[in-house]
Design an enzyme around this catalytic site. Structure first.
Site, PDB file in Angstrom:
ATOM      1  N   PRO A 185      72.408 130.962 -25.070  1.00 36.25           N
ATOM      2  CA  PRO A 185      72.414 129.673 -24.366  1.00 36.25           C
ATOM      3  C   PRO A 185      72.406 129.860 -22.853  1.00 36.25           C
ATOM      4  O   PRO A 185      72.008 128.989 -22.097  1.00 36.25           O
ATOM      5  CB  PRO A 185      73.734 129.023 -24.813  1.00 36.25           C
ATOM      6  N   GLU A 207      80.478 133.461 -30.932  1.00 32.56           N
ATOM      7  CA  GLU A 207      80.431 133.002 -29.539  1.00 32.56           C
ATOM      8  C   GLU A 207      79.502 133.876 -28.695  1.00 32.56           C
ATOM      9  O   GLU A 207      79.357 133.659 -27.501  1.00 32.56           O
ATOM     10  CB  GLU A 207      81.837 133.023 -28.934  1.00 32.56           C
ATOM     11  N   ARG A 209      50.966 133.765 -31.679  1.00 34.72           N
ATOM     12  CA  ARG A 209      49.729 132.988 -31.611  1.00 34.72           C
ATOM     13  C   ARG A 209      48.892 133.391 -30.390  1.00 34.72           C
ATOM     14  O   ARG A 209      47.714 133.024 -30.295  1.00 34.72           O
ATOM     15  CB  ARG A 209      49.983 131.504 -31.633  1.00 34.72           C
ATOM     16  N   ASP A 221      45.785 125.356 -25.017  1.00 33.68           N
ATOM     17  CA  ASP A 221      47.136 124.915 -25.367  1.00 33.68           C
ATOM     18  C   ASP A 221      47.701 123.913 -24.387  1.00 33.68           C
ATOM     19  O   ASP A 221      47.350 123.928 -23.206  1.00 33.68           O
ATOM     20  CB  ASP A 221      48.081 126.132 -25.308  1.00 33.68           C
TER      21      ASP A 221
HETATM   22  N1  LIG Z   1      68.368 130.836 -27.211  1.00 37.03           N
HETATM   23  C1  LIG Z   1      69.241 130.123 -27.468  1.00 37.03           C
HETATM   24  C2  LIG Z   1      70.219 129.173 -27.757  1.00 37.03           C
HETATM   25  C3  LIG Z   1      70.094 127.835 -27.399  1.00 37.03           C
HETATM   26  N2  LIG Z   1      69.090 127.250 -26.703  1.00 37.03           N
HETATM   27  N3  LIG Z   1      71.163 127.186 -27.846  1.00 37.03           N
HETATM   28  N4  LIG Z   1      71.976 128.072 -28.457  1.00 37.03           N
HETATM   29  C4  LIG Z   1      71.421 129.296 -28.424  1.00 37.03           C
HETATM   30  C5  LIG Z   1      72.120 130.475 -28.945  1.00 37.03           C
HETATM   31  C6  LIG Z   1      71.578 131.751 -28.849  1.00 37.03           C
HETATM   32  C7  LIG Z   1      72.318 132.840 -29.222  1.00 37.03           C
HETATM   33  C8  LIG Z   1      73.599 132.646 -29.704  1.00 37.03           C
HETATM   34  C9  LIG Z   1      74.647 133.497 -30.108  1.00 37.03           C
HETATM   35 CL1  LIG Z   1      74.617 135.201 -29.965  1.00 37.03          CL
HETATM   36  C10 LIG Z   1      75.738 132.746 -30.499  1.00 37.03           C
HETATM   37  N5  LIG Z   1      75.389 131.457 -30.359  1.00 37.03           N
HETATM   38  C11 LIG Z   1      76.260 130.334 -30.672  1.00 37.03           C
HETATM   39  C12 LIG Z   1      76.865 129.820 -29.398  1.00 37.03           C
HETATM   40  C13 LIG Z   1      77.010 128.485 -29.220  1.00 37.03           C
HETATM   41  C14 LIG Z   1      77.597 128.011 -28.064  1.00 37.03           C
HETATM   42  C15 LIG Z   1      78.024 128.894 -27.105  1.00 37.03           C
HETATM   43  N6  LIG Z   1      77.854 130.193 -27.292  1.00 37.03           N
HETATM   44  C16 LIG Z   1      77.280 130.651 -28.427  1.00 37.03           C
HETATM   45  C17 LIG Z   1      74.109 131.348 -29.861  1.00 37.03           C
HETATM   46  C18 LIG Z   1      73.380 130.255 -29.505  1.00 37.03           C
END
Ligand SMILES: N#Cc1c(N)n[nH]c1-c1ccc2c(Cl)cn(Cc3cccnc3)c2c1
Length: 239
Positions: free
Chosen positions: A89, A116, A154, A169
């Site tokens: 994130p 997390e 793609r 695209d």
């Molecule tokens: N890319 C992307 C992305 C996005 N756009 N939203 N969430 C993610 C994403 C990617 C990797 C992980 C991992 Cl490792 C654990 N979590 C859960 C989390 C949720 C909230 C805070 N910390 C971790 C992930 C969420």
């Protein structure tokens, strides 16, 4: 291109066997190897997580299994080093331009974390890219990896059929795509724009560009600043 994906949920990546990415794999244009992170644990419970230092909710993914996995995978192609992508994130925004950049790489490794997140020392030691696919919260990196890998696949040579090309695209010219139509010519009283049935390819191109500009102005005005606009484009936007 070869792509390795490390995850505790290998089944999440099964969609990579379908459709466009699946065909690229069948052709040999893309090789995808999925790995279960737990294969690099050494305890009877195959533990991949632990409590976060400093307290707080949830768990953090331990560094040892990740380092062992990445070390083994990176050593599997002597003389070559993969570009390591960690969805998070907190990453830089994924974009078509970043997809184009990744599509030029011979070897990608995706680290799909859960909980997390992955211990920051592993990310610091191994990640070349920390990427987010958008400002919303997922439960892990697998869905983001599916998105990134499809966008990259793609763009690989021969993956899109002759009738389509990545150059057409959305976003390839920095603008949103114009609306598309097919038969029937009238559906529930709504007609296909006459210009699209005129056979006048110049007029069709002009109409599509104008619709693309109007859509971008209304939905994603932020994209216009970086777009390469002609005087005719600006006349459409000012109309
Ligand atoms: N890319 C992307 C992305 C996005 N756009 N939203 N969430 C993610 C994403 C990617 C990797 C992980 C991992 Cl490792 C654990 N979590 C859960 C989390 C949720 C909230 C805070 N910390 C971790 C992930 C969420």
């Amino acid at each position: 291109m070869r792509a390795d994906v490390v995850t505790i949920f290998p089944a999440y990546l099964e969609p990579l066997g379908l459709s466009l990415v699946g065909k690229a794999r069948e052709r040999g244009t893309l090789e995808v190897r999925t790995h279960d992170l737990r294969a690099w644990t050494s305890d009877v419970h195959r533990t991949v997580d632990d409590a976060p230092y400093g307290g707080g909710p949830g768990m953090v993914m331990r560094p040892e299994p990740w380092d062992a996995a990445l070390t083994e995978i990176a050593a599997s192609r002597p003389g070559s080093r993969p570009r390591v992508v960690v969805p998070t994130p907190a990453g830089v925004p994924f974009s078509q331009r970043r997809a184009q950049e990744l599509a030029r790489e011979p070897w990608l490794v995706f680290c799909c974390g859960r909980y997390e997140g992955i211990d920051a020392r592993v990310v610091d030691a191994w990640a070349d890219d920390e990427i987010s696919i958008g400002d919303y919260v997922l439960a892990g990196g697998e869905v983001a990896t599916l998105v990134i890998l499809e966008a990259v696949a793609r763009l690989l040579p021969g993956v899109l059929g002759n009738s389509a090309s990545a150059e057409d695209d959305s976003f390839s010219d920095g603008l949103l795509e114009a609306p598309v139509y097919t038969r029937p010519p009238v559906w529930r009283g709504a007609e296909v724009p006459a210009v699209l049935r005129s056979g006048d390819h110049g007029a069709v191109d002009r109409w599509r560009r104008a619709e693309s500009l109007r859509r971008t102005l209304h939905r994603r005005p932020d994209l216009l600043a970086a777009a390469d606009l002609s005087a005719a484009d600006r006349a459409v936007l000012d109309a």
